[in-house]
Design a protein around this motif. Sequence first.
Motif: not given
Length: 226
Positions: A58, A61-62, A65-66, A69, A112, A219, A222-223, A226
């Motif tokens: 995490m 991530h923003s 994005g968190r 988790s 995502t 992840s 996702l990053h 986001t």
Amino acid sequence: MNENLFASFTTPTLMGFPIVILIIMFPNILFPSPRRLINNRLISFQHWLIQLILNQLMAMHSTKGRTWSLMLISLIMFIGSTNLLGLLPHSFTPTTQLSMNLAMAIPLWAGTVILGFRHKTKTSLAHFLPQGTPTPLIPVLVIIETISLFIQPLALAVRLTANITAGHLLMHLIGAATLALSSINALTALITFIILTLLTILEFAVAMIQAYVFTLLVSLYLHDNT
């Protein structure tokens, strides 16, 4: 009698019914739950390890994005535990099945991508066409970027399947060789047994590494969205 090398990768059945669901649910007993009021060293180590992995995943991530988790930490715990339990004798590893890995990879990847198109539409569309692209190359680059986008979940699933299957198959072959050589040459059998032991230790590391790599790539997807 010829032995089927891939017999360990077939789903076991009980009275004609596949018991893969019970095998998948079995790792739940390995993890701490609110019902366990008294912690021991194992549970404390699990809490510390989960927190360490979560912080690493995490960190980039923003806030949006968190919110994933819980999903990501559950994913790495599930894949890691099924990989490790698959190393037990007479057990079955669900992650050797491409269908199951695709069933995990496709929804996560799609989530995502949809999130990216919903909240960062211009940025997501810009990935299909890098800035400064010559006009004649625009159709080709759009096709290439589209293919690379849709191949991401397949790459996730195939990577996990291939690594776990290859390791299990190699252990099976060396184990069969050790058993066959035990009645022929004791010294050679001892050498192959040592190799098998080292390979087993390596497979324990691979089981955890592949779970981390799978989750880390999700992840990263996702990053990017986001």
